[in-house]
Enzyme design. Sequence first.
Site, PDB file in Angstrom:
ATOM      1  N   LYS A 168       0.813  -1.228   0.000  1.00 46.63           N
ATOM      2  CA  LYS A 168       0.000   0.000   0.000  1.00 46.63           C
ATOM      3  C   LYS A 168       0.840   1.269   0.000  1.00 46.63           C
ATOM      4  O   LYS A 168       0.343   2.342  -0.333  1.00 46.63           O
ATOM      5  CB  LYS A 168      -0.987  -0.008   1.177  1.00 46.63           C
ATOM      6  CG  LYS A 168      -2.053  -1.075   1.013  1.00 46.63           C
ATOM      7  CD  LYS A 168      -3.316  -0.795   1.794  1.00 46.63           C
ATOM      8  CE  LYS A 168      -4.370  -1.812   1.378  1.00 46.63           C
ATOM      9  NZ  LYS A 168      -5.674  -1.616   1.954  1.00 46.63           N
ATOM     10  N   LYS A 217      -3.517  -9.548  -5.448  1.00 44.96           N
ATOM     11  CA  LYS A 217      -4.796 -10.006  -4.905  1.00 44.96           C
ATOM     12  C   LYS A 217      -5.939  -9.073  -5.341  1.00 44.96           C
ATOM     13  O   LYS A 217      -5.711  -7.889  -5.592  1.00 44.96           O
ATOM     14  CB  LYS A 217      -4.732 -10.111  -3.380  1.00 44.96           C
ATOM     15  CG  LYS A 217      -4.928  -8.818  -2.636  1.00 44.96           C
ATOM     16  CD  LYS A 217      -5.156  -9.101  -1.163  1.00 44.96           C
ATOM     17  CE  LYS A 217      -5.704  -7.859  -0.484  1.00 44.96           C
ATOM     18  NZ  LYS A 217      -7.125  -7.598  -0.755  1.00 44.96           N
ATOM     19  N   LYS A 237     -11.050  -4.479  -2.941  1.00 46.22           N
ATOM     20  CA  LYS A 237     -12.183  -3.600  -3.220  1.00 46.22           C
ATOM     21  C   LYS A 237     -11.739  -2.182  -3.519  1.00 46.22           C
ATOM     22  O   LYS A 237     -12.461  -1.404  -4.127  1.00 46.22           O
ATOM     23  CB  LYS A 237     -13.224  -3.655  -2.101  1.00 46.22           C
ATOM     24  CG  LYS A 237     -12.754  -3.212  -0.740  1.00 46.22           C
ATOM     25  CD  LYS A 237     -13.910  -3.309   0.265  1.00 46.22           C
ATOM     26  CE  LYS A 237     -13.537  -4.105   1.482  1.00 46.22           C
ATOM     27  NZ  LYS A 237     -12.413  -3.583   2.257  1.00 46.22           N
TER      28      LYS A 237
HETATM   29  P1  ATP Z   1      -8.680  -2.779   0.682  1.00 50.63           P
HETATM   30  O1  ATP Z   1      -8.264  -2.778  -0.763  1.00 50.63           O
HETATM   31  O2  ATP Z   1      -9.349  -1.533   1.112  1.00 50.63           O
HETATM   32  O3  ATP Z   1      -7.584  -3.223   1.631  1.00 50.63           O
HETATM   33  P2  ATP Z   1      -9.698  -5.462   0.683  1.00 50.63           P
HETATM   34  O4  ATP Z   1     -10.514  -5.932  -0.468  1.00 50.63           O
HETATM   35  O5  ATP Z   1      -8.286  -5.902   0.774  1.00 50.63           O
HETATM   36  O6  ATP Z   1      -9.832  -3.891   0.737  1.00 50.63           O
HETATM   37  P3  ATP Z   1     -10.086  -5.720   3.544  1.00 50.63           P
HETATM   38  O7  ATP Z   1     -11.135  -4.890   4.184  1.00 50.63           O
HETATM   39  O8  ATP Z   1      -8.670  -5.273   3.647  1.00 50.63           O
HETATM   40  O9  ATP Z   1     -10.482  -5.894   1.998  1.00 50.63           O
HETATM   41  O10 ATP Z   1     -10.191  -7.213   4.074  1.00 50.63           O
HETATM   42  C1  ATP Z   1     -11.440  -7.780   4.509  1.00 50.63           C
HETATM   43  C2  ATP Z   1     -11.334  -9.278   4.591  1.00 50.63           C
HETATM   44  O11 ATP Z   1     -11.287  -9.845   3.280  1.00 50.63           O
HETATM   45  C3  ATP Z   1     -10.060  -9.787   5.290  1.00 50.63           C
HETATM   46  O12 ATP Z   1     -10.410 -10.934   6.027  1.00 50.63           O
HETATM   47  C4  ATP Z   1      -9.143 -10.144   4.147  1.00 50.63           C
HETATM   48  O13 ATP Z   1      -8.204 -11.137   4.516  1.00 50.63           O
HETATM   49  C5  ATP Z   1     -10.147 -10.681   3.132  1.00 50.63           C
HETATM   50  N1  ATP Z   1      -9.670 -10.510   1.758  1.00 50.63           N
HETATM   51  C6  ATP Z   1      -9.351  -9.348   1.158  1.00 50.63           C
HETATM   52  N2  ATP Z   1      -8.976  -9.552  -0.106  1.00 50.63           N
HETATM   53  C7  ATP Z   1      -9.049 -10.892  -0.307  1.00 50.63           C
HETATM   54  C8  ATP Z   1      -8.796 -11.732  -1.438  1.00 50.63           C
HETATM   55  N3  ATP Z   1      -8.376 -11.210  -2.578  1.00 50.63           N
HETATM   56  N4  ATP Z   1      -8.970 -13.067  -1.290  1.00 50.63           N
HETATM   57  C9  ATP Z   1      -9.414 -13.587  -0.125  1.00 50.63           C
HETATM   58  N5  ATP Z   1      -9.678 -12.857   0.979  1.00 50.63           N
HETATM   59  C10 ATP Z   1      -9.510 -11.516   0.887  1.00 50.63           C
HETATM   60 MG    MG Z   2      -7.089  -5.115   2.389  1.00 45.55          MG
END
Ligand code: ATP
Ligand code: MG
Length: 333
Positions: A116, A197, A200
Site C-alpha cells: 500500500k 490479490k 475492493k
Molecule cells: P482494501 O483494498 O481496502 O484493503 P480489501 O478488499 O483488501 O480492501 P479488507 O477490508 O482489507 O479488503 O479485508 C477484509 C477481509 O477480506 C479480510 O479478512 C481479508 O483477509 C479478506 N480478503 C481481502 N482480499 C481478499 C482476497 N483477494 N482473497 C481472499 N480474501 C480476501
Molecule cells: Mg485489504
Amino acid sequence: MEIGTKKVVLTGMQPTGILQLGNFLGAANNWRKMLDRYNCYFFIPNQHAITVPQVPADLRRATLNAIAQYIACGLDPERCTIFVQSHITGHTELAWILGCITPIGQLYRMHQFKEKSAKKENIYSGLLYYPVLMAADILLYNADYVPTGEDQRQHVELARDLAEKFNATYSETFTVPAPLIEETGARIMSLKSPEHKMSKSDPDANATIYILDEPKIIQKKIASAVTDSGDKIADDPERPGIRNLLHIYCAAAGIGLAEGEEKFAHYQGYAPFKRELADMLIALLEPVREKYRAIKDDKTYLLSVVRKGAETVQPIAHKLLSTAYRKVGFLEG
Ligand code: ATP
Ligand code: MG
C-alpha cells in the site's frame, strides 16, 4: 475469553468500497457458517479505513453500506454482534499501549504496508501503524479466532506476538488469538493482473467482481478475465490467470482443488468453463444482492443494529482496557 462454552471470533472488513469476491469467498461466506458455533463479533474498521485518503461523506456512506453488506452476506444480527470500530472507546487506546511494545522493524516488514505504500509520494504513519491497531481490535475482546483471508495472516501473527509479549512482561492478560484461514478462497487474485490479490479499493473495476454486480456484468468480467493461450484448467502456479479462476470456482462450489481439476479435465478450451463459472457466481451472489436491496435504504434499522452491537461490546472493551491500564502502571482516575 469464553462466553458460556463458546469461543470468541472477531473480524472485520474495511468500509473502503463495495465488498468484492475475495471478501466474500475468503471471508464473509465462511463467517456466516460460524454464527452458531462461536460467539461472533463482526466490526466495521472505519478507523483502519482512514490509513489511506478518504472523502469524509463517502466514508460515512460506505460505513452504513458496509452494515447492509454484512447482513446481506448472511451475518444475521440476531445471531452475532455487529459494531462500528469508532463507536467503541478502547481500540485506539489499547493500540497505543501495544505500539509501545511493537518493534518498528516488524511493521516495516509487513506485506500490506509494502504494497500500500509502494509508489506513494506521501506515506503516513497510520498506514505503518495499521497492524498495531488491528492487534488491539483482536486483543480487546480476547478473541480466540480471527477468520481472514491469507493477506491478513501476518497481521494476526503480530497480534499473537504482542499478546505473548504483553503477558510475559506484565502477567497473563490477553488470549493469544489464532488465524482461521480456509484452503480455497483465501487468496482470490485480480482478474486483470493475477499476480496481485483482488481488492475492493482497486481502481480497475474490471479486475474485480463486486458482490453487488449484476449478472451481465459478472458474465462480462469473467469472460474477459486474463488467462493464457493454453487450454488446461489446472492449479498451476505457472498459469496464474486460469489457476485463479479454478480457485474461485472451487471456493464458490465448496469443493477441493483436486475435485475441481478432475471436473474440468476433459473441457476443451476455457470458454465453457468460464460460462459455468459465471453462472455459478451469479447464483451464489443473487441472494446477497436481493437482501442488500431490501435493507440498504433503511438507515434506522442499520443504525439500530450497530447501536445494539456497541451496547454489547463496549463494557467488554472497557473492562479489558482497564485491566491493561492497571497492568502497565496507569493511575486509576
Ligand atoms: P482494501 O483494498 O481496502 O484493503 P480489501 O478488499 O483488501 O480492501 P479488507 O477490508 O482489507 O479488503 O479485508 C477484509 C477481509 O477480506 C479480510 O479478512 C481479508 O483477509 C479478506 N480478503 C481481502 N482480499 C481478499 C482476497 N483477494 N482473497 C481472499 N480474501 C480476501
Ligand atoms: Mg485489504
